[in-house]
Design a protein around this motif. Structure first.
Motif, PDB file in Angstrom:
ATOM      1  N   THR A  36       0.795  -1.301  -0.060  1.00  0.00           N
ATOM      2  CA  THR A  36      -0.008  -0.012  -0.100  1.00  0.00           C
ATOM      3  C   THR A  36       0.903   1.259  -0.121  1.00  0.00           C
ATOM      4  N   ASP A  40       0.383   4.202  -2.655  1.00  0.00           N
ATOM      5  CA  ASP A  40       0.211   5.549  -1.951  1.00  0.00           C
ATOM      6  C   ASP A  40       1.401   6.384  -2.606  1.00  0.00           C
ATOM      7  N   ILE A  68      -5.412   4.311   2.184  1.00  0.00           N
ATOM      8  CA  ILE A  68      -5.753   2.936   1.846  1.00  0.00           C
ATOM      9  C   ILE A  68      -5.918   2.002   2.879  1.00  0.00           C
ATOM     10  N   ILE A  93      -9.426   3.214  -1.518  1.00  0.00           N
ATOM     11  CA  ILE A  93      -8.761   4.345  -1.793  1.00  0.00           C
ATOM     12  C   ILE A  93      -9.338   5.736  -1.522  1.00  0.00           C
TER      13      ILE A  93
END
Length: 254
Positions: A36, A40, A68, A93
């Motif tokens: 993640t 990001d 997230i 998200i």
């Protein structure tokens, strides 16, 4: 904020395009095996290409460009190098940003790859409920009635709603009046939607929980009764008829 000039409308649209396109591209970029944190960082690069600034980072010093949340996380999930996405994960998200003094917010849940665990039904319900809610918003409509609609539709589909996470006004800052556009009928909320106002409308549809509790990290939210939550969100302008959806380029209804 209330849009009174064409320049204001253009400003909100540009900020909305930045967050919407970033959300769509992040969803397309997500795949099993990446963290993640990597996802990001990709989102941060996209926002930078628009000269936009991450709203949670600027406003709350959130440790990431975007939120997230994966599987049992309801919202505000912190991007992490140790959190690796897997086939069938329920991923949310949430992307919000500031661009040239204007702010926009959007989000969406999706199943990564094959729907191995049956999360697709929850995701579809959340999308459909958001669409029905937005279709019923216009100037003069009670905010609490939209909450009633969201909860009623969730119950029809066999779900609950998260009651302590809400939509909100937006425009010149991340959170403005009205501060609480709840997913249930709050009988104490006597406010009405105002024509030309900008609001972020979002669903929090749950398989089990009704409250989101903050975890030890101070950010991540989990449901009070466990289960899973799907969230979808658009920034819109209220009109006397059909709302203007500024974040339509996120493609959450495609």
């Amino acid at each position: 904020m209330s849009i009174t000039t064409e320049n204001e409308r253009i400003g909100i649209q540009r900020a909305s395009d930045a967050v919407a396109i970033t959300l769509r591209k992040m969803r397309e970029y997500a795949k099993p095996g990446i963290s993640t944190k990597e996802l990001d960082e990709y989102g941060g690069e996209l926002l930078a290409q628009f000269d936009a600034y991450s709203a949670p980072a600027v406003t709350y010093q959130f440790p990431g460009h975007t939120c997230i949340s994966v599987n049992g996380e309801v919202a505000h999930g912190i991007p992490s190098a140790g959190k690796i996405l897997k086939e069938g994960d329920l991923v949310n998200i949430d992307v919000s940003a500031e661009l040239n003094g204007y702010w926009a917010d959007n989000g969406g849940s999706f199943v990564l790859g094959q729907d191995l665990y049956g999360h697709g039904k929850l995701v579809a319900a959340s999308k459909a409920i958001l669409k029905k809610a937005i279709d019923n918003i216009k100037g003069g409509v009670r905010i609490s009635e939209i909450g009633r609609l969201i909860e009623t539709e969730a119950k029809k589909a066999g779900y609950t709603v998260i009651k302590n996470l809400t939509g909100h006004g937006i425009g010149r800052s991340l959170h403005e009046e009205p501060h609480e556009i709840a997913n249930y009928c709050d009988r104490y909320n006597t406010g009405r939607f105002k024509k030309n106002s900008v609001v972020a409308i979002e669903t929090f549809i749950s398989t089990r929980s009704t409250i989101a509790d903050t975890q030890a990290d101070g950010w991540t939210l989990h449901g009070n009764k466990g289960g899973f939550v799907a969230q979808h969100e658009h920034t819109i302008m209220v009109t006397g008829g059909v709302p203007v959806i500024f974040t339509v380029q996120n493609g959450i209804w495609d």
